[in-house]
Design a protein around this motif. Structure first.
Motif, short mmCIF file in Angstrom:
data_model
loop_
_atom_site.label_atom_id
_atom_site.label_comp_id
_atom_site.label_asym_id
_atom_site.label_seq_id
_atom_site.Cartn_x
_atom_site.Cartn_y
_atom_site.Cartn_z
N ASN A 443 72.44 35.75 72.73
CA ASN A 443 73.05 34.56 72.50
C ASN A 443 72.50 34.51 70.77
O ASN A 443 71.77 35.41 70.36
N TYR A 444 73.25 33.45 70.19
CA TYR A 444 73.00 33.22 68.82
C TYR A 444 72.48 31.83 68.79
O TYR A 444 72.68 30.81 69.44
N GLN A 445 71.65 31.55 67.65
CA GLN A 445 71.13 30.19 67.20
C GLN A 445 71.18 29.83 65.84
O GLN A 445 70.88 30.96 65.21
N PHE A 446 71.35 28.96 65.56
CA PHE A 446 71.22 28.38 63.96
C PHE A 446 69.90 27.79 63.81
O PHE A 446 69.36 27.39 64.74
N TYR A 447 69.31 27.94 62.84
CA TYR A 447 68.06 27.47 62.28
C TYR A 447 68.02 25.96 62.38
O TYR A 447 67.15 25.43 62.62
N MET A 448 69.20 25.39 61.85
CA MET A 448 69.21 23.84 61.87
C MET A 448 69.70 23.44 63.25
O MET A 448 70.66 23.65 63.80
N GLU A 449 68.92 22.47 63.93
CA GLU A 449 69.10 22.05 65.11
C GLU A 449 70.58 21.36 65.36
O GLU A 449 71.26 21.54 66.43
N SER A 450 71.11 20.62 64.39
CA SER A 450 72.45 19.88 64.51
C SER A 450 73.49 20.87 64.83
O SER A 450 74.32 20.73 65.56
N LEU A 451 73.40 22.04 64.11
CA LEU A 451 74.41 23.07 64.08
C LEU A 451 74.20 23.84 65.44
O LEU A 451 75.05 24.17 66.33
N ASN A 452 72.86 23.70 66.06
CA ASN A 452 72.55 24.59 67.03
C ASN A 452 73.35 23.77 68.50
O ASN A 452 73.82 24.54 69.47
N ARG A 453 73.40 22.51 68.35
CA ARG A 453 74.16 21.69 69.18
C ARG A 453 75.75 22.21 69.48
O ARG A 453 76.12 22.29 70.42
N ALA A 454 76.08 22.04 68.50
CA ALA A 454 77.58 22.65 68.40
C ALA A 454 77.59 23.87 68.89
O ALA A 454 78.70 24.61 69.41
N ALA A 455 76.72 24.82 68.42
CA ALA A 455 76.88 26.39 68.74
C ALA A 455 76.63 26.39 70.30
O ALA A 455 77.41 27.24 70.70
N THR A 456 75.68 25.91 70.58
CA THR A 456 75.42 25.74 72.13
C THR A 456 76.62 25.36 72.89
O THR A 456 76.90 26.00 74.08
N GLU A 457 77.29 24.35 72.49
CA GLU A 457 78.42 23.62 73.09
C GLU A 457 79.55 24.97 73.07
O GLU A 457 80.10 25.13 74.16
N ARG A 458 79.72 25.41 72.03
CA ARG A 458 80.82 26.70 71.97
C ARG A 458 80.27 27.66 72.74
O ARG A 458 81.15 28.24 73.47
N PHE A 459 78.93 28.19 72.61
CA PHE A 459 78.50 29.17 73.47
C PHE A 459 78.88 28.95 74.95
O PHE A 459 79.15 29.94 75.87
N SER A 460 78.44 27.89 75.23
CA SER A 460 78.71 27.58 76.97
C SER A 460 80.11 27.23 77.21
O SER A 460 80.51 27.86 78.31
#
Length: 713
Positions: A443-460
């Motif tokens: 999977n991928y993760q952003f360094y910035m946590e706020s972006l990670n939430r959006a990324a996690t949502e998209r990945f999910s």
């Protein structure tokens, strides 16, 4: 030559030069020999021209005293013959003559004589003249040696010269320069010929710089490729300097061209060794860090964002430890090839002419790779690329009889939010990558946590999409399409909805872009077509009237979806079904792969299906699409219809679309009709059909069947 010492013409060395006296008079030969011996010469004697040629071949004298008038071969003929012999070009020849006419003297010089002495001879002067001629001969020999040495040096160094007279502006160049440029056997070439060999894209630049240097009396150093007449390419170094007269006025521009192709090749090999990874051919750490610094400088000037992706192969060490480094290297090469294939030019959004570096893919070392994405619009762009790379790398690799399953984890840092220095951006992307590994790898993760939430949502969502078809989570809603003159239902637009088991209904605007990026849209298109056709048949079997059903197809890579096979599979053999199916595409589909898309649309038309152009007016070349593509229906975008009452410009556009469409025999459908006023206006403007909340919202198939039973809305 017996005990004669070999001649060099250098008295100080103790080596005596050799003279050859040629005269048919024995007494004169005796006196001349004595005078020359007194002056330090060793002497050979010959009584005829023929004898002299034989002695010259064996002895190679430095000086010849040659009587002009002799029986048989006279002095003129003997002189010419000596000059033709090997080594005879720079031997000093002193003609001895009793003739005092100028014609004979002129003929002697034409034959190749260096000087002459008249009879009766002053024997003291003869010895001095002989030594003077010897020194002159040595100078000419040395000059010739230097000339030949220079020519050989130029040949070895692949040099040629050229010049431009700064008074007459006449151009000339050496034969070596002509040969370097591929003009063998041309003789003197012109200035245009000299330039014609230069590769086309740089020819004007080189000419301009030479012309400027000539006009401003400046030196030049140019480096450029040339294409020879046989098609081979060389790299030329061209240097020119101004030569001045004693009074300081410029006289010549003297230039030298050199074939530096081998040097260029060596430089390229050194560059590859210094800046590229030898195993994968990708940029190495040094080159990547240099490009990262350039990206920071460029983005700082233009206030753009860019992203850094840090990839690490999951459990790669296990591959090396169990199967060996050879298999590991093969795996790294295949992963690198997939990275190069899947990083597209469209992954960056640099404006035309912007001085930003292109995307760079690098191997930092081991199983670590980095990707620099310049000028992204938003962090979501980096997420899409990361998702694509994860998807493409995740595979089973067949390596010398071994099947190796591999995935990758990706960390993303974004400039300037995650750092403004190269070391910080790289460290933060590395940190994000380890976070991705802790979250289960692949999977991928952003360094910035706020972006990670959006990324996690998209990945999910992308993960859940993989199961949605299998779990039958998609449904079709239908919105009536109404004939405006009679208000009768003439068609239905099929609209997909995703009923997520946890999140409820998800609109297509949310999940379709993800499905397109992941490639799942092809299966979704197939399902939509099949479901819409099945529903149309169910309504018909229930006794409802046959209507046209319009299906929205995602145009993502339309030409590679095998859409024709999908249509035939959904419709079967019923020709009536083909006539009542309408495919809706948007203008942006027509902007992609124009030739292939046109071919696909023509194949659809060959099946007797109708094609509707959705969201018309929001693209860039609407009129050209209408004339180039086989479109039957134009759907006026809802943004124009909803503002038709309050916005005069919208009304102008709508009138133009209706008039243009009708002139081309197209059916016009107005989308987004929500009020009585809008309905009345569209009807008054002679629009053919309409749909929108004024008539009905999109509803499930069962509810639509009730509308269809009433026939009118």
């Amino acid at each position: 030559m017996g005990d004669k010492q070999r001649m060099t013409g250098n008295d100080e060395s103790g080596v005596r030069p050799l003279a050859l006296v040629v005269d048919d008079d024995p007494s004169l030969r005796l006196y001349m020999s004595a005078a020359l011996k007194k002056s330090g010469f060793n002497v050979l004697e010959a009584e005829s021209g023929e004898a002299a040629l034989g002695l010259f071949t064996t002895g190679r004298p430095d000086l010849i005293l040659l009587d002009l008038v002799m029986p048989g071969m006279d002095g003129f003929e003997t002189c010419r013959a000596v000059r033709r012999l090997p080594g005879g070009r720079y031997t000093q020849i002193l003609m001895v003559t009793g003739l005092d006419d100028n014609d004979s003297i002129e003929t002697a010089f034409d034959a190749g004589a260096n000087d002459f002495v008249s009879k009766p001879i002053n024997w003291t002067i003869l010895g001095h003249k002989g030594k003077y001629l010897l020194r002159a001969g040595q100078a000419f020999k040395e000059l010739d040696r230097n000339r030949r040495r220079l020519a050989k040096t130029q040949e070895l160094a692949r040099l040629g010269n050229w010049q431009i007279d700064l008074v007459s502006f006449e151009f000339s160049c050496s034969s070596k320069a002509s040969r370097l440029l591929g003009f063998d056997g041309w003789g003197q070439i012109s200035y245009d010929d000299f330039l014609s060999a230069i590769i086309a894209r740089e020819r004007d630049m080189v000419k301009e710089k030479i012309d400027q240097a000539v006009q401003s009396n400046q030196n030049i150093v140019l480096n450029y490729p040339v294409i020879l007449p046989d098609g081979t390419q060389k790299h030329i170094l061209n240097q020119g300097e101004i030569l001045y007269k004693k009074n300081g006025e410029p006289e010549l521009m003297l230039g030298v061209i050199q074939d530096v192709s081998r040097l260029k090749q060596a430089e390229e090999e050194i560059r590859l060794l210094a800046f590229y990874d030898s195993l994968t051919g990708l940029a190495n750490r040094a080159l990547f860090m240099d490009r990262l610094e350039q990206a920071i400088a460029s983005a700082g000037r233009t206030r753009q964002k860019f992203a850094l992706l840090f990839l690490d192969l999951d459990q790669f060490k296990l591959i090396n430890d169990t199967l060996g480094h050879q298999i590991g290297d093969l795996l790294l090469k295949q992963v690198a090839a997939r990275l190069k294939t899947n990083i597209r030019k469209s992954d960056t959004a640099a404006a035309p002419g912007m001085d930003s570096p292109d995307s760079v893919i690098a191997r930092l070392g081991g199983d670590e790779f980095t990707v620099l994405l310049s000028n992204i619009d938003e962090p979501e762009s980096a997420a899409r690329v990361a998702a694509r790379l994860i998807r493409e790398i995740a595979d089973t690799y067949h390596l010398e009889g071994h099947d190796v399953a591999m995935t990758t984890s990706v960390g993303i840092s974004v400039f300037p939010a995650d750092g403004t220095e190269s070391s910080t951006l790289l460290k933060n992307a590395d940190s994000a990558m380890y976070h991705a590994k802790k979250n289960g790898r692949n999977n991928y993760q952003f360094y910035m946590e706020s972006l990670n939430r959006a990324a996690t949502e998209r990945f999910s969502m992308e993960r859940d999409l993989n199961k949605a078809l299998e779990n039958e989570e998609f449904v079709l809603f239908y919105q009536p399409q109404v004939d405006l003159a009679s208000r009768r239902i003439v068609g239905a637009e099929a609209l997909i909805r995703w009923i997520h088991p946890l999140k409820g209904m998800i609109a297509p605007d949310t999940f379709i872009p993800i499905a397109e990026e992941s490639g799942q849209i092809i299966d979704i298109n197939r399902w939509v077509l099949q479901a819409a056709c099945n529903q149309k048949r169910d309504w018909l079997h229930a006794g409802l009237k046959a209507i046209r059903v319009a299906v929205n197809l995602s145009g993502y890579k339309l030409s590679s979806q095998n859409i024709i096979g999908t249509i035939k599979e959904a419709l079967g053999k019923d020709s009536a079904d083909y006539q009542n199916l309408e495919l809706e595409i948007t203008e942006n589909v027509l902007m992609q792969e124009t030739r292939e898309t046109l071919s696909t649309l023509k194949q659809i038309k060959a099946l007797k299906l109708r094609i509707a152009l959705d969201d018309f007016g929001t693209g860039y070349s609407s009129l050209s699409y209408l004339t180039s593509f086989p479109v039957d229906v134009i759907k006026i975008d809802r943004s124009f219809v909803m503002g038709c009452i309050t916005e005069p410009k919208n009304l102008i556009i709508i009138k133009a679309i209706i008039a243009m469409g009708h002139s081309m025999d197209k059916r016009i459908v107005a989308e987004g009709i929500e009020t009585e006023e809008q309905f009345s206006l569209m009807k008054a403007l002679d629009c053919d059909e309409g749909q929108g909340y004024f008539f009905k919202h999109p509803v499930p198939a069962a509810d639509f069947a009730e509308f269809l039973a009433k026939e009118k809305l």
